[in-house]
Design a protein around this motif. Structure first.
Motif, PDB file in Angstrom:
ATOM      1  N   MET A  26      -5.878 -13.553  23.092  1.00 56.16           N
ATOM      2  CA  MET A  26      -5.861 -13.370  24.542  1.00 56.16           C
ATOM      3  C   MET A  26      -4.419 -13.190  24.997  1.00 56.16           C
ATOM      4  O   MET A  26      -3.531 -13.972  24.628  1.00 56.16           O
ATOM      5  CB  MET A  26      -6.495 -14.571  25.235  1.00 56.16           C
ATOM      6  CG  MET A  26      -7.945 -14.824  24.816  1.00 56.16           C
ATOM      7  SD  MET A  26      -9.016 -13.392  25.139  1.00 56.16           S
ATOM      8  CE  MET A  26      -8.922 -13.326  26.920  1.00 56.16           C
ATOM      9  N   LEU A  27      -4.168 -12.162  25.773  1.00 61.13           N
ATOM     10  CA  LEU A  27      -2.820 -11.834  26.223  1.00 61.13           C
ATOM     11  C   LEU A  27      -2.730 -12.014  27.736  1.00 61.13           C
ATOM     12  O   LEU A  27      -3.604 -11.558  28.485  1.00 61.13           O
ATOM     13  CB  LEU A  27      -2.462 -10.389  25.857  1.00 61.13           C
ATOM     14  CG  LEU A  27      -2.555 -10.017  24.365  1.00 61.13           C
ATOM     15  CD1 LEU A  27      -2.201  -8.553  24.161  1.00 61.13           C
ATOM     16  CD2 LEU A  27      -1.635 -10.899  23.533  1.00 61.13           C
ATOM     17  N   GLY A  28      -1.660 -12.655  28.176  1.00 57.70           N
ATOM     18  CA  GLY A  28      -1.412 -12.807  29.595  1.00 57.70           C
ATOM     19  C   GLY A  28      -0.840 -11.540  30.197  1.00 57.70           C
ATOM     20  O   GLY A  28      -0.464 -10.589  29.493  1.00 57.70           O
ATOM     21  N   TYR A  29      -0.745 -11.526  31.529  1.00 61.31           N
ATOM     22  CA  TYR A  29      -0.275 -10.327  32.220  1.00 61.31           C
ATOM     23  C   TYR A  29       1.149  -9.983  31.809  1.00 61.31           C
ATOM     24  O   TYR A  29       1.458  -8.827  31.496  1.00 61.31           O
ATOM     25  CB  TYR A  29      -0.357 -10.536  33.734  1.00 61.31           C
ATOM     26  CG  TYR A  29       0.286  -9.426  34.526  1.00 61.31           C
ATOM     27  CD1 TYR A  29      -0.355  -8.189  34.673  1.00 61.31           C
ATOM     28  CD2 TYR A  29       1.536  -9.597  35.118  1.00 61.31           C
ATOM     29  CE1 TYR A  29       0.246  -7.158  35.392  1.00 61.31           C
ATOM     30  CE2 TYR A  29       2.141  -8.580  35.841  1.00 61.31           C
ATOM     31  CZ  TYR A  29       1.491  -7.362  35.980  1.00 61.31           C
ATOM     32  OH  TYR A  29       2.080  -6.348  36.683  1.00 61.31           O
ATOM     33  N   ARG A  30       2.047 -10.974  31.818  1.00 59.20           N
ATOM     34  CA  ARG A  30       3.443 -10.713  31.463  1.00 59.20           C
ATOM     35  C   ARG A  30       3.562 -10.269  30.008  1.00 59.20           C
ATOM     36  O   ARG A  30       4.370  -9.380  29.680  1.00 59.20           O
ATOM     37  CB  ARG A  30       4.271 -11.984  31.694  1.00 59.20           C
ATOM     38  CG  ARG A  30       4.372 -12.404  33.148  1.00 59.20           C
ATOM     39  CD  ARG A  30       5.105 -11.350  33.976  1.00 59.20           C
ATOM     40  NE  ARG A  30       5.247 -11.752  35.365  1.00 59.20           N
ATOM     41  CZ  ARG A  30       5.718 -10.962  36.320  1.00 59.20           C
ATOM     42  NH1 ARG A  30       6.105  -9.724  36.016  1.00 59.20           N
ATOM     43  NH2 ARG A  30       5.802 -11.394  37.561  1.00 59.20           N
TER      44      ARG A  30
END
Length: 453
Positions: free
Chosen positions: A332-336
């Motif tokens: 899972m990757l965050g926005y930043r």
């Protein structure tokens, strides 16, 4: 070459004539058909060609498929899916054209394309597997050596006939085999040349094997279930549907857990929402999860897509009957984090000297190739296209250099008042590991001979 067949390399050099290859009878039966890759190897052997030479020529001559052709990527990755249900299975069938046998589509999994995802987890094996005892029996019966289609599955790890583990490495040197070998033989290792046929294991051998590694009940059941799935591909292509699968799942939950889908999944040792995507999002089930689900209910996977009475006979299993999955979760990757990775991908695309493949770029970013394609599909597609264009330019330069050397060889022989026969030219080309077996070099050689006459 069979009598009456046209040799594509003996045609007029100025004419563009598609190759006409005589048809080769496929081995196996309707219940256990031969795989398409195996048939292509047999076709190449029958015409005294290397399988890669044959496939490369067929695809390069196709206007529909030459745009994405890359020999490096194809022989290393893409040809592994020829027996599957994606575009490379369609590509191979289309490239073969007239020489392909009747019902050639049955040598692939294309009949399941409307039921399974083309790149789902646990569909195709990552490298070829074979049963030495089966190959030995084929040789004794005088059959053409072949790999049945069911051997292509990732979860077909045990031969359903001899109840032994499938082999993945050469018994002599331990090398893995290629899906499309360099030499047209399925009985010899492409690394050391030793025979892959060994005698069928006797009782003593089975005792040693069982003591070293025990075959699980799930592996035995999966082998039989996959054989059944392949044998019923025509029926599934005709009558199987995702809508029927959804109805069968609703009926199973209603009869076994009073409609509690979460309870049904937990009883089978699956995640609580394992089948929600199948029911609510029209997702096609991955074969790995489908096998685990059906194994827990003692239900054949093919029955889940059909309207029959098999669903009513399903029963909940004992606890811990269904094996767990070793599938890794998608990161899972965050926005930043996505913003930073997207900028790095733009730098790769903007750099004119960076022609790395998708796997290398993903490794640099700390992701897998599949995760990169999931989160950044547009950039991944551009990276792949950039890599293919670079490979095409490299191949074009290499071919130009090879043709110039061929012209130089012929010119030197003519200047020395020596007729440039094929044997003499072959001997000089061999100094650079070239050969007139390559169709483009042979065509250029014939044109030069015609100009000298």
């Amino acid at each position: 070459m069979a009598h009456g067949a046209l040799d594509p390399f003996e045609a007029d050099a100025g004419a563009v004539i598609p190759p006409t290859l005589y048809a080769l009878r496929r081995e196996g039966s309707s219940e256990s058909p031969e795989g398409l890759l195996s048939w292509v190897v047999g076709l190449a052997h029958a015409h005294c060609l290397g399988p890669r030479t044959l496939v490369k020529y067929l695809l390069e001559q196709s206007e529909r498929h030459a745009d994405f052709w890359s020999d490096t990527a194809y022989f290393e990755r893409h040809c592994a899916t020829v027996n599957g249900l994606g575009r490379y299975a369609l590509t191979m069938l289309d490239a073969l054209g007239r020489p392909r046998p009747s019902k050639a589509q049955c040598m692939t999994l294309l009949g399941l394309a409307h039921l399974l995802p083309f790149n789902g987890e646990g569909l195709l094996a990552r490298n070829p597997r074979w049963c030495p005892a089966c190959l030995c029996e084929q040789a004794r019966k005088g059959q053409r050596p072949h790999h049945p289609l069911v051997w292509s599955f990732e979860h077909y790890r045990v031969c359903h006939v001899h109840q032994g583990f499938m082999s993945e490495r050469c018994p002599a040197c331990g090398a893995e085999q290629a899906f499309l070998p360099i030499y047209p033989s399925l009985l010899h290792c492409n690394a050391c040349g030793e025979s892959m046929i060994v005698r069928p294991p006797g009782p003593a051998d089975l005792e040693v094997t069982s003591s070293q590694e025990e075959i699980s009940a799930f592996d035995r059941w999966s082998a039989s279930a996959l054989v059944d799935l392949v044998s019923r591909i025509p029926e599934l292509q005709r009558a199987g549907s995702l809508a029927q699968m959804q109805q069968n799942l609703v009926d199973l939950a209603a009869s076994l857990t009073q409609g509690n889908r979460k309870g049904l999944c937990e009883a089978l040792g699956l995640q609580p929402r394992a089948i929600n995507g199948w029911l609510n999002k029209d997702e096609r089930p991955s074969l790995a999860l489908l096998l685990r689900f059906c194994h827990g209910l003692n239900l054949l996977p093919a029955d889940l897509f059909l309207a029959n009475g098999a669903i009513g006979r399903a029963e909940l299993p004992k606890p811990a009957q269904t094996p767990s999955s070793d599938r890794q979760e998608r990161p899972m990757l965050g926005y930043r984090q996505r913003e930073l990775l997207e900028r790095q991908l733009e730098l790769v695309l903007e750099n004119p000297s960076d022609y790395r493949g998708l796997a290398a770029v993903a490794h640099q970013l700390g992701l897998s190739r599949h995760a990169l394609k999931y989160w950044f599909p547009a950039q991944s597609k551009e990276i792949v296209l950039k890599r293919r264009m670079a490979e095409s330019r490299t191949l074009e330069r290499r071919y130009r250099t090879d043709h110039e050397y061929l012209q130089q060889v012929i010119t030197e022989l003519v200047a020395s008042r020596v007729y440039p026969s094929r044997r003499k030219v072959e001997r000089m080309l061999g100094q650079r590991q070239l050969s007139l077996m390559r169709p483009d070099l042979y065509t250029a050689y014939r044109r030069r001979l015609m100009s000298l006459q």
